[in-house]
Design a protein around this motif. Structure first.
Motif, PDB file in Angstrom:
ATOM      1  N   VAL A 291       0.865  -1.179   0.000  1.00 36.17           N
ATOM      2  CA  VAL A 291       0.000   0.000   0.000  1.00 36.17           C
ATOM      3  C   VAL A 291       0.904   1.232   0.000  1.00 36.17           C
ATOM      4  O   VAL A 291       1.738   1.386   0.887  1.00 36.17           O
ATOM      5  CB  VAL A 291      -0.931   0.016   1.235  1.00 36.17           C
TER       6      VAL A 291
ATOM      7  N   ILE B 105      -7.900   2.402  -0.914  1.00 38.55           N
ATOM      8  CA  ILE B 105      -8.123   0.967  -0.698  1.00 38.55           C
ATOM      9  C   ILE B 105      -9.605   0.757  -0.383  1.00 38.55           C
ATOM     10  O   ILE B 105     -10.072   1.173   0.671  1.00 38.55           O
ATOM     11  CB  ILE B 105      -7.252   0.417   0.459  1.00 38.55           C
TER      12      ILE B 105
ATOM     13  N   VAL C 299      -2.084  -5.196   1.191  1.00 37.86           N
ATOM     14  CA  VAL C 299      -3.401  -5.807   1.035  1.00 37.86           C
ATOM     15  C   VAL C 299      -3.206  -7.162   0.366  1.00 37.86           C
ATOM     16  O   VAL C 299      -2.224  -7.393  -0.345  1.00 37.86           O
ATOM     17  CB  VAL C 299      -4.386  -4.935   0.212  1.00 37.86           C
TER      18      VAL C 299
ATOM     19  N   VAL D  59      -9.976  -6.719  -2.395  1.00 38.36           N
ATOM     20  CA  VAL D  59      -9.230  -6.807  -1.146  1.00 38.36           C
ATOM     21  C   VAL D  59      -9.916  -7.831  -0.237  1.00 38.36           C
ATOM     22  O   VAL D  59     -11.060  -7.649   0.153  1.00 38.36           O
ATOM     23  CB  VAL D  59      -9.158  -5.433  -0.437  1.00 38.36           C
TER      24      VAL D  59
END
Length: 155
Positions: free
Chosen positions: A7, A13, A46, A53
């Motif tokens: 990330v 996200i 992730v 995700v």
């Protein structure tokens, strides 16, 4: 098949479909906390399945390793969780394999983590995947945590 992805700062996200029971969140931390935490020597990731995700975790180096009695060639796995809707499908094991492969690429030889002494499910899940109980308890705030580690096989 799943994959892991670092990330980057400012990365969006999507966690709308990510769910965890309160008891699991108590042990692993809220996924947004794991992803958005700002700390030196801390890298959030992730876990993706078909670009969705399904899990989160972070890898950490620095002083936390000394607390656990780990060497400088170790890395700390923090806050690993798999979304409730995706549990029981083998993604935990697949994620650990991908994490180990990534850590091996960093020339790390040991993967360390800590599990709350009250988290039997988490403890035995890691033991079943080859982690060893170091018979060491670390106290963080009000929590007592068991130290586990695993030698990383070079892939």
């Amino acid at each position: 098949m799943i994959r892991i992805m670092k990330v980057s700062p400012g990365m969006e996200i999507p966690l709308e479909r990510y769910t965890l029971s309160l008891s699991q969140m108590r042990f692993s931390g809220h996924p947004k906390y794991i992803i958005n935490r700002k700390k030196a020597d801390y890298q959030p990731f992730v876990i993706l399945k078909d670009n969705e995700v399904i899990g989160v975790f972070a890898l950490e180096t620095g002083s936390i390793l000394k607390t656990m009695g780990a060497g400088s060639d170790a890395i700390y796995l923090r806050g690993l969780s798999i979304s409730s809707s995706q549990q029981g499908k083998g993604y935990f094991r697949q994620a650990l394999k991908a994490i180990e492969k990534y850590c091996a690429s960093l020339n790390k030889s040991e993967l360390y983590l800590m599990v709350n002494v009250k988290n039997d499910n988490g403890y035995y899940a890691f033991i079943k995947t080859g982690f060893i109980d170091r018979k060491r308890i670390v106290r963080q705030g009000l929590l007592n945590l068991k130290v586990l580690s695993k030698t990383i096989q070079n892939h």
